[in-house]
Scaffold this motif. Structure first.
Motif, PDB file in Angstrom:
ATOM      1  N   ALA A  15       4.651  50.950  12.061  1.00 12.27           N
ATOM      2  CA  ALA A  15       4.759  51.692  11.265  1.00 12.27           C
ATOM      3  C   ALA A  15       6.052  52.366  10.444  1.00 12.27           C
ATOM      4  O   ALA A  15       6.713  52.900  11.317  1.00 12.27           O
ATOM      5  N   HIS A  16       6.222  53.238   9.464  1.00  9.19           N
ATOM      6  CA  HIS A  16       6.763  53.666   9.001  1.00  9.19           C
ATOM      7  C   HIS A  16       6.658  55.069   7.896  1.00  9.19           C
ATOM      8  O   HIS A  16       5.839  54.954   6.915  1.00  9.19           O
ATOM      9  N   GLN A  17       7.360  55.546   7.863  1.00 16.76           N
ATOM     10  CA  GLN A  17       7.397  56.762   6.922  1.00 16.76           C
ATOM     11  C   GLN A  17       7.634  56.718   5.762  1.00 16.76           C
ATOM     12  O   GLN A  17       9.203  56.160   5.707  1.00 16.76           O
ATOM     13  N   ALA A  25       2.894  56.732   6.147  1.00 16.25           N
ATOM     14  CA  ALA A  25       1.578  55.563   4.282  1.00 16.25           C
ATOM     15  C   ALA A  25       1.754  54.188   5.038  1.00 16.25           C
ATOM     16  O   ALA A  25       0.975  53.435   4.383  1.00 16.25           O
ATOM     17  N   VAL A  26       2.606  53.633   5.605  1.00 20.91           N
ATOM     18  CA  VAL A  26       2.797  52.304   6.016  1.00 20.91           C
ATOM     19  C   VAL A  26       3.104  51.832   7.133  1.00 20.91           C
ATOM     20  O   VAL A  26       3.290  52.345   7.838  1.00 20.91           O
ATOM     21  N   PRO A  28       1.699  48.177  10.039  1.00 18.35           N
ATOM     22  CA  PRO A  28       1.789  47.409  10.386  1.00 18.35           C
ATOM     23  C   PRO A  28       0.508  46.663   9.454  1.00 18.35           C
ATOM     24  O   PRO A  28      -0.412  46.643   9.574  1.00 18.35           O
ATOM     25  N   GLY A  29       1.368  45.300   8.579  1.00 23.32           N
ATOM     26  CA  GLY A  29       1.076  44.354   8.661  1.00 23.32           C
ATOM     27  C   GLY A  29       0.826  44.685   6.553  1.00 23.32           C
ATOM     28  O   GLY A  29       0.805  43.814   5.797  1.00 23.32           O
ATOM     29  N   GLN A  30       0.652  45.625   6.249  1.00 19.01           N
ATOM     30  CA  GLN A  30       0.250  46.657   4.908  1.00 19.01           C
ATOM     31  C   GLN A  30       1.794  46.182   4.407  1.00 19.01           C
ATOM     32  O   GLN A  30       3.378  46.309   4.722  1.00 19.01           O
ATOM     33  N   GLU A  31       2.236  45.520   3.096  1.00 17.18           N
ATOM     34  CA  GLU A  31       4.125  45.922   2.631  1.00 17.18           C
ATOM     35  C   GLU A  31       4.217  47.013   1.357  1.00 17.18           C
ATOM     36  O   GLU A  31       3.038  47.438   1.595  1.00 17.18           O
ATOM     37  N   TYR A  32       5.916  47.149   1.546  1.00 19.69           N
ATOM     38  CA  TYR A  32       6.755  48.548   1.034  1.00 19.69           C
ATOM     39  C   TYR A  32       7.654  48.117   0.322  1.00 19.69           C
ATOM     40  O   TYR A  32       7.916  46.814   0.528  1.00 19.69           O
ATOM     41  N   THR A  33       8.040  49.141  -0.335  1.00 19.00           N
ATOM     42  CA  THR A  33       9.699  49.135  -0.893  1.00 19.00           C
ATOM     43  C   THR A  33      10.420  49.349  -0.018  1.00 19.00           C
ATOM     44  O   THR A  33      10.571  50.662   0.329  1.00 19.00           O
TER      45      THR A  33
END
Length: 152
Positions: A15-17, A25-26, A28-33
């Motif tokens: 998970a990332h903030q 909002a990010v 594990p498994g989701q794409e983010y920039t």
């Protein structure tokens, strides 16, 4: 002026903030920039969730980007300026208004889950007394102006 070193879309392993909406909002498994910048001799990463990334072009256009960088403050100003006057009917909202409302709700700057409920007998008190399950554990307490389409 921040200098962009690299920018890539990656899949999260943890998970990332999001640095824009300040939410976890990010997942594990989701794409983010993930963008890497150099500013004042320091290098830093900017993590942005997919939803905030979708708003970026609107924000850059709105604030006439001059190269000094865009952060949470500019997103907030754009979202309040654009989303606050939107009609409550999604069918009449522009894509930009929908993105602004989504940002305000996601970043917890606008309450959308219920209508504002005033304090009985105190019309001058702007605190919301809504309780999701009827108990004090779910007491809202938010300001009237923070509720989506209140009577503000």
């Amino acid at each position: 002026m921040p200098e962009l070193v690299s920018e890539k879309i990656v899949r999260a392993r943890k998970a990332h903030q999001c640095r824009t909406c300040n939410q976890m909002a990010v997942m594990p498994g989701q794409e983010y920039t993930r963008s890497t910048y150099v500013f004042d001799g320091r290098i830093y990463d900017w993590v942005m969730c997919a939803d905030c990334r979708a708003c970026a072009s609107f924000v850059f256009s709105w604030c006439s980007y001059d190269g000094d960088g865009i952060g949470e403050d500019q997103y907030d100003e754009w979202a309040y300026d654009t989303g606050w006057e939107a009609d409550s009917d999604p069918a009449t909202q522009s894509d930009e208004q929908k993105a602004a409302i989504s940002y305000l709700v996601r970043s917890r700057k606008m309450v959308a889950g219920h209508a504002w409920v005033g304090v009985a007998g105190h019309p001058d008190d702007l605190e919301c007394t809504h309780r999701e399950d009827g108990t004090d554990a779910t007491y809202c307490g938010g300001d009237e102006r923070d509720h989506l389409w209140s009577t503000r």
